[in-house]
Enzyme design. Structure first.
Site, PDB file in Angstrom:
ATOM      1  N   ASP A 107       0.857  -1.186   0.000  1.00  0.00           N
ATOM      2  CA  ASP A 107       0.000   0.000   0.000  1.00  0.00           C
ATOM      3  C   ASP A 107       0.899   1.244   0.000  1.00  0.00           C
ATOM      4  O   ASP A 107       1.760   1.379  -0.865  1.00  0.00           O
ATOM      5  CB  ASP A 107      -0.947  -0.090   1.213  1.00  0.00           C
ATOM      6  CG  ASP A 107      -1.939   1.036   1.350  1.00  0.00           C
ATOM      7  OD1 ASP A 107      -2.977   1.017   0.661  1.00  0.00           O
ATOM      8  OD2 ASP A 107      -1.680   1.945   2.173  1.00  0.00           O
ATOM      9  N   HIS A 289      -7.428  -6.384  -0.423  1.00  0.00           N
ATOM     10  CA  HIS A 289      -6.351  -5.398  -0.297  1.00  0.00           C
ATOM     11  C   HIS A 289      -5.267  -5.787   0.703  1.00  0.00           C
ATOM     12  O   HIS A 289      -4.091  -5.489   0.500  1.00  0.00           O
ATOM     13  CB  HIS A 289      -6.947  -4.048   0.111  1.00  0.00           C
ATOM     14  CG  HIS A 289      -5.927  -2.976   0.320  1.00  0.00           C
ATOM     15  ND1 HIS A 289      -5.134  -2.499  -0.703  1.00  0.00           N
ATOM     16  CD2 HIS A 289      -5.538  -2.297   1.442  1.00  0.00           C
ATOM     17  CE1 HIS A 289      -4.315  -1.563  -0.226  1.00  0.00           C
ATOM     18  NE2 HIS A 289      -4.540  -1.435   1.068  1.00  0.00           N
TER      19      HIS A 289
END
Length: 313
Positions: A107, A289
């Protein structure tokens, strides 16, 4: 995993700040691997990778980056730009006496690893990134572009145009926000008007399944209840500044790279990845994610298999 099994942290002075660093495998000195967390996370997000990497012979260094945990939280927004974030990691290498290392990011941590590699290519020997691919600069600063395409309520834009508003909501609802955010196997949702993350922080009922146990969640909640969110959100507030800071560097990542995507991650893949990262290998995992927490064994296998092949060449 019990949080007591995670390495005990030390505070290390680097680049004008202190970083809280979790270190394991010092007996593997000479094979450094630095793990860089995303937002809104913590070094603890790598809890499933640390033992496997140490067992494979690596000296594993896991900082809470500036703005997170017990690391320093400067008050100036510009103290969170890519030059500062990359500079912290370079100073961390200097502290341990390493000329270079393999860097792993997820991320926002991946954004920092890409940027670090552009700014200090001689200090990075290999790149492994999860979720966020290399971001092409394009012709327009990133926040300006997002605002034109996605509107003012898109969270990147909102963080920049309405500073402090979302931070306060997250701080008022820390447990609920993180509980609702750290999920897996979420059902598809129709886009709703408004700022999605603010709505998520106020939602009574989470969707999908919990990503982690209550005791694991408590590590993240405790950290953000202590720090608040402004330091970490300031990373977003430097995105256009970063766009300008990276204007003059060679945009090509020459190092061997591994890019791990989650098939159900909302973050878009880079169709032109090999244009900027010619020596990249791509792995796709069946997850959302939070890749290394949702699929820890598969993530570890992908990383270790790739590293083994690199060492053999």
């Amino acid at each position: 995993m019990n949080s007591s099994d995670f390495p005990r942290p030390v505070l290390i002075p680097v680049n004008g700040v202190e970083l809280e660093v979790f270190e394991a495998g010092r007996h593997n000195a000479g094979r450094p691997l630095v793990l860089c967390h995303g937002w809104p996370e913590h070094a603890y997000s790598w809890r499933y990778q640390v033992p496997a990497l140490v067992e494979a012979g690596y000296h594993v260094i896991v900082p809470n980056q500036r703005g997170y945990g017990n690391s320093s939280r400067p008050t100036e927004v510009t103290d969170y730009d890519i030059e500062h974030l990359a500079g912290d990691l370079i100073a961390l290498l200097d502290h341990y006496g390493y000329d270079d290392a393999t860097f792993v990011g997820h991320d926002w941590g991946a954004f920092v690893v890409w940027g670090l590699t552009l700014l200090h290519p001689d200090r990075v020997n290999k790149v492994i990134n999860l979720s966020l691919p290399y971001q092409d600069r394009g012709e327009q600063p990133w926040i300006e572009f997002m605002e034109a395409v996605l509107g003012g309520d898109f969270y990147f834009v909102h963080f920049n145009r309405q500073p402090g508003v979302a931070d306060a909501v997250f701080e008022d609802n820390t447990f609920r926000f993180l509980r609702n955010l750290y999920r897996k196997n979420e059902p598809p949702r129709e886009p709703q008007p408004g700022m999605a993350l603010i709505d998520l922080a106020r939602a009574e009922t989470p969707l999908g399944e919990p990503l982690m146990s209550d005791s694991e969640l408590a590590v993240f909640v405790s950290a953000f209840e202590s720090t608040g969110f402004s330091g970490s959100v300031n990373w977003y507030r430097n995105l256009d500044r970063n766009w300008h800071l990276l204007a003059e560097v060679d945009p090509i990542i020459q190092q061997p790279a591994l890019m791990i995507y989650g098939d159900r991650d909302a973050i878009a893949r880079a169709e032109n990845l090999t244009e900027f990262v010619p020596n990249v290998e791509v792995v796709n995992l069946d997850c959302g994610h939070w890749i290394q927490q949702e699929r820890p064994d598969e993530t570890n296998q992908a990383i270790l298999n790739w590293l083994e092949r690199q060492d053999a060449t």
